[in-house]
Design a protein around this motif. Sequence first.
Motif, PDB file in Angstrom:
ATOM      1  N   ASP A  50      24.778 -71.849  14.340  1.00  0.00           N
ATOM      2  CA  ASP A  50      24.719 -70.419  14.607  1.00  0.00           C
ATOM      3  C   ASP A  50      23.403 -69.829  14.138  1.00  0.00           C
ATOM      4  O   ASP A  50      22.746 -70.370  13.245  1.00  0.00           O
ATOM      5  N   LEU A  51      23.062 -68.714  14.739  1.00  0.00           N
ATOM      6  CA  LEU A  51      21.906 -67.942  14.284  1.00  0.00           C
ATOM      7  C   LEU A  51      22.373 -66.495  14.140  1.00  0.00           C
ATOM      8  O   LEU A  51      22.643 -65.825  15.136  1.00  0.00           O
ATOM      9  N   LYS A  52      22.467 -66.036  12.895  1.00  0.00           N
ATOM     10  CA  LYS A  52      22.847 -64.648  12.645  1.00  0.00           C
ATOM     11  C   LYS A  52      21.577 -63.825  12.560  1.00  0.00           C
ATOM     12  O   LYS A  52      20.686 -64.131  11.759  1.00  0.00           O
ATOM     13  N   MET A  53      21.485 -62.803  13.394  1.00  0.00           N
ATOM     14  CA  MET A  53      20.271 -62.004  13.489  1.00  0.00           C
ATOM     15  C   MET A  53      20.587 -60.571  13.082  1.00  0.00           C
ATOM     16  O   MET A  53      21.403 -59.909  13.725  1.00  0.00           O
ATOM     17  N   ASN A  54      19.971 -60.123  12.021  1.00  0.00           N
ATOM     18  CA  ASN A  54      20.136 -58.758  11.529  1.00  0.00           C
ATOM     19  C   ASN A  54      18.832 -57.973  11.677  1.00  0.00           C
ATOM     20  O   ASN A  54      17.763 -58.554  11.860  1.00  0.00           O
ATOM     21  N   SER A  55      18.940 -56.678  11.565  1.00  0.00           N
ATOM     22  CA  SER A  55      17.770 -55.797  11.618  1.00  0.00           C
ATOM     23  C   SER A  55      16.876 -56.133  12.805  1.00  0.00           C
ATOM     24  O   SER A  55      15.648 -56.279  12.678  1.00  0.00           O
ATOM     25  N   LEU A  56      17.486 -56.258  13.948  1.00  0.00           N
ATOM     26  CA  LEU A  56      16.748 -56.680  15.133  1.00  0.00           C
ATOM     27  C   LEU A  56      15.705 -55.653  15.540  1.00  0.00           C
ATOM     28  O   LEU A  56      15.896 -54.436  15.379  1.00  0.00           O
ATOM     29  N   GLN A 102      20.014 -64.768  26.608  1.00  0.00           N
ATOM     30  CA  GLN A 102      19.100 -63.625  26.565  1.00  0.00           C
ATOM     31  C   GLN A 102      19.483 -62.671  25.441  1.00  0.00           C
ATOM     32  O   GLN A 102      20.649 -62.265  25.321  1.00  0.00           O
ATOM     33  N   VAL A 103      18.492 -62.298  24.656  1.00  0.00           N
ATOM     34  CA  VAL A 103      18.648 -61.266  23.640  1.00  0.00           C
ATOM     35  C   VAL A 103      17.678 -60.141  23.983  1.00  0.00           C
ATOM     36  O   VAL A 103      16.479 -60.372  24.118  1.00  0.00           O
ATOM     37  N   THR A 104      18.203 -58.952  24.144  1.00  0.00           N
ATOM     38  CA  THR A 104      17.382 -57.789  24.450  1.00  0.00           C
ATOM     39  C   THR A 104      17.629 -56.718  23.399  1.00  0.00           C
ATOM     40  O   THR A 104      18.778 -56.326  23.174  1.00  0.00           O
ATOM     41  N   VAL A 105      16.565 -56.278  22.763  1.00  0.00           N
ATOM     42  CA  VAL A 105      16.653 -55.257  21.722  1.00  0.00           C
ATOM     43  C   VAL A 105      15.944 -54.010  22.220  1.00  0.00           C
ATOM     44  O   VAL A 105      14.745 -54.030  22.484  1.00  0.00           O
ATOM     45  N   SER A 106      16.694 -52.936  22.331  1.00  0.00           N
ATOM     46  CA  SER A 106      16.116 -51.686  22.816  1.00  0.00           C
ATOM     47  C   SER A 106      15.646 -50.825  21.650  1.00  0.00           C
ATOM     48  O   SER A 106      16.228 -50.859  20.568  1.00  0.00           O
ATOM     49  N   LEU A 116      22.643 -57.200  24.732  1.00  0.00           N
ATOM     50  CA  LEU A 116      21.775 -56.032  24.541  1.00  0.00           C
ATOM     51  C   LEU A 116      22.212 -55.302  23.279  1.00  0.00           C
ATOM     52  O   LEU A 116      23.402 -55.018  23.103  1.00  0.00           O
ATOM     53  N   VAL A 117      21.244 -55.001  22.422  1.00  0.00           N
ATOM     54  CA  VAL A 117      21.549 -54.332  21.165  1.00  0.00           C
ATOM     55  C   VAL A 117      20.422 -53.353  20.852  1.00  0.00           C
ATOM     56  O   VAL A 117      19.277 -53.573  21.254  1.00  0.00           O
ATOM     57  N   GLN A 118      20.747 -52.299  20.134  1.00  0.00           N
ATOM     58  CA  GLN A 118      19.719 -51.352  19.724  1.00  0.00           C
ATOM     59  C   GLN A 118      18.952 -51.885  18.520  1.00  0.00           C
ATOM     60  O   GLN A 118      19.478 -52.695  17.743  1.00  0.00           O
ATOM     61  N   ALA A 119      17.742 -51.416  18.381  1.00  0.00           N
ATOM     62  CA  ALA A 119      16.936 -51.799  17.223  1.00  0.00           C
ATOM     63  C   ALA A 119      17.697 -51.492  15.940  1.00  0.00           C
ATOM     64  O   ALA A 119      18.339 -50.441  15.821  1.00  0.00           O
ATOM     65  N   GLY A 120      17.636 -52.433  15.015  1.00  0.00           N
ATOM     66  CA  GLY A 120      18.376 -52.301  13.770  1.00  0.00           C
ATOM     67  C   GLY A 120      19.745 -52.946  13.803  1.00  0.00           C
ATOM     68  O   GLY A 120      20.387 -53.098  12.755  1.00  0.00           O
ATOM     69  N   GLY A 121      20.184 -53.316  14.986  1.00  0.00           N
ATOM     70  CA  GLY A 121      21.495 -53.920  15.133  1.00  0.00           C
ATOM     71  C   GLY A 121      21.500 -55.409  14.838  1.00  0.00           C
ATOM     72  O   GLY A 121      20.488 -55.986  14.421  1.00  0.00           O
TER      73      GLY A 121
END
Length: 123
Positions: A79-85, A118-122, A10-15
């Motif tokens: 790997d998959l690096k995900m920025n600015s989620l 699971q990836v969850t972006v709040s 779980l990550v905040q938007a922009g994370g």
Amino acid sequence: VQLQASGGGLVQAGGSLRLSCATSGRTFANWHMAWFRQAPGKEREFVALSTQSGVSTDYADSVKGRFTISRDNVGNTVDLKMNSLKPEDTAVYYCAGKSNGGYSYRSTDYNYWGQGTQVTVSS
């Protein structure tokens, strides 16, 4: 052959998050690798791919400039690096391997799959 995906959360938007996929496959270097994702109520969709050598990569338009796929053919990982989620990135992410033929954007062409993370972006 097994693919083991990890790194979701779980990550905040922009994370940012980094997903990793490991395999015991001895011929990993010969596989095209990809990440797909599936959100609730939606079809599985292509996210990113890496050709066998890792020199060539491609991304879905929705993630271009934010996500980066990379692979280690010695360590047998991708790997998959995900920025600015963004909240719309919320989904179960799957790594997949294709051992035959050319690279593909279609999930049905991949013959090895990880269990999903699971990836969850709040917002």
